[in-house]
Design a protein around this motif. Structure first.
Motif, short mmCIF file in Angstrom:
data_model
loop_
_atom_site.label_atom_id
_atom_site.label_comp_id
_atom_site.label_asym_id
_atom_site.label_seq_id
_atom_site.Cartn_x
_atom_site.Cartn_y
_atom_site.Cartn_z
N HIS A 45 54.31 98.95 58.51
CA HIS A 45 53.79 97.57 58.34
C HIS A 45 54.78 96.68 57.59
O HIS A 45 54.37 95.80 56.81
N TYR A 56 61.56 89.58 64.80
CA TYR A 56 60.12 89.34 64.99
C TYR A 56 59.82 87.85 64.91
O TYR A 56 60.35 87.16 64.03
N VAL A 77 56.85 94.10 58.11
CA VAL A 77 56.84 92.63 58.15
C VAL A 77 55.58 92.10 57.46
O VAL A 77 55.64 91.18 56.64
N LYS A 78 54.45 92.72 57.77
CA LYS A 78 53.20 92.26 57.16
C LYS A 78 53.25 92.40 55.65
O LYS A 78 52.79 91.52 54.91
N LEU A 117 55.16 99.99 67.08
CA LEU A 117 54.61 98.67 66.76
C LEU A 117 53.13 98.87 66.45
O LEU A 117 52.48 99.71 67.08
N LEU A 125 52.18 88.76 65.40
CA LEU A 125 53.52 89.34 65.27
C LEU A 125 54.01 89.78 66.64
O LEU A 125 53.27 90.46 67.38
N1 URA Z 1 56.19 95.24 60.91
C1 URA Z 1 54.85 95.24 60.91
O1 URA Z 1 54.21 94.90 59.91
N2 URA Z 1 54.23 95.61 62.05
C2 URA Z 1 54.88 95.96 63.17
O2 URA Z 1 54.25 96.28 64.18
C3 URA Z 1 56.28 95.96 63.15
C4 URA Z 1 56.92 95.58 62.00
#
Ligand code: URA
Length: 234
Positions: free
Chosen positions: A181, A130, A183-184, A99, A197
């Motif tokens: 990264h 998430y 999710v971002k 993470l 997050l």
């Molecule tokens: N996606 C992200 O951008 N950050 C994380 O820590 C986990 C998944």
């Protein structure tokens, strides 16, 4: 098994270190200090080293509610790591996956290298959930866009992801990959910016919300089994 063998098998010590610890009087068996390294111990007895329990399992599994501000690594010269928050754990555990420093929530730590390898291999599709806080407006098509796959600059578009719009500026996202990264970057290509997050689910194991950020506990047997199941399909 002899007490010194038990300690060298399960507490990450050499036989010599184990003998010295016993003689120093820092080892307790079922509540009493034992000073003889040849004492016979059995599974089911409680063995404490410097007050911390030394378990006889082949592998150990923990969940941590990772706080923001610590890095997912075993050691680092500059930053505090998740293992720095677990000084009582004597086994050589490592985090299962990663993470970001500013991400919070469910992190599993273990010394079971084979299971970690299976769960983290790109061939496996382990679901991770998430909770996302973001700034900006997602497009009206966001749910379909996330489901259909996004171009975040990797060789391939992202695998199908489930976006739930929880409230203005807040969403829940389920993904089955773990790109850097991810999710971002997914939110960025949809014109928004992640401001918070938190991971709540990994491979069917749910974050125990009673764990304050920075604290941890052992996984239950059911949770370990859930991980094993999670690691066997996909
Ligand atoms: N996606 C992200 O951008 N950050 C994380 O820590 C986990 C998944």
């Amino acid at each position: 098994m002899r007490l010194d063998k038990y300690l060298s098998s399960y507490a990450g010590m050499t036989r010599k270190e184990a003998r010295q610890a016993v003689r120093r009087g820092v080892v307790q068996v079922d509540g009493s200090v034992v000073k003889s390294e040849s004492e016979h111990v059995e599974t089911g007895q409680q063995i404490l080293l410097n007050g911390s329990e030394v378990q006889a399992e082949e592998f150990v599994y923990y969940m941590m509610n990772k706080p923001a501000g610590v890095i997912t690594a075993t050691k680092d010269a500059r930053d505090k790591t998740v293992l720095d928050l677990m000084p009582e754990v004597k086994r050589e555990i490592f985090p299962m996956g990663r993470l970001d420093k500013d991400t919070e929530g469910l992190l599993i730590l273990t010394d079971d290298g084979a299971l970690a390898h299976r769960l983290l291999s790109p061939a496996h599709h382990v679901d991770k959930v998430y909770e996302v806080d973001y700034e900006g407006e997602l497009p009206k098509t966001a749910v379909e866009d996330f489901a259909g796959g996004l171009d975040i600059g990797e060789r391939r578009i992202t695998k199908t992801a489930r976006l739930e719009l929880v409230a203005p500026g807040r969403a829940r996202l389920t993904i089955s990959e773990g790109k850097f990264h991810q999710v971002k970057r997914m939110f960025a290509v949809e014109g928004t910016r992640v401001t918070g997050l938190k991971r709540t689910v990994f491979a069917g194991v749910y974050l125990d919300e009673s764990l304050a950020p920075g604290t941890y506990r052992r996984l239950t047997e059911v949770e370990v089994e859930q991980l094993r199941i999670g690691g066997n399909h996909g």
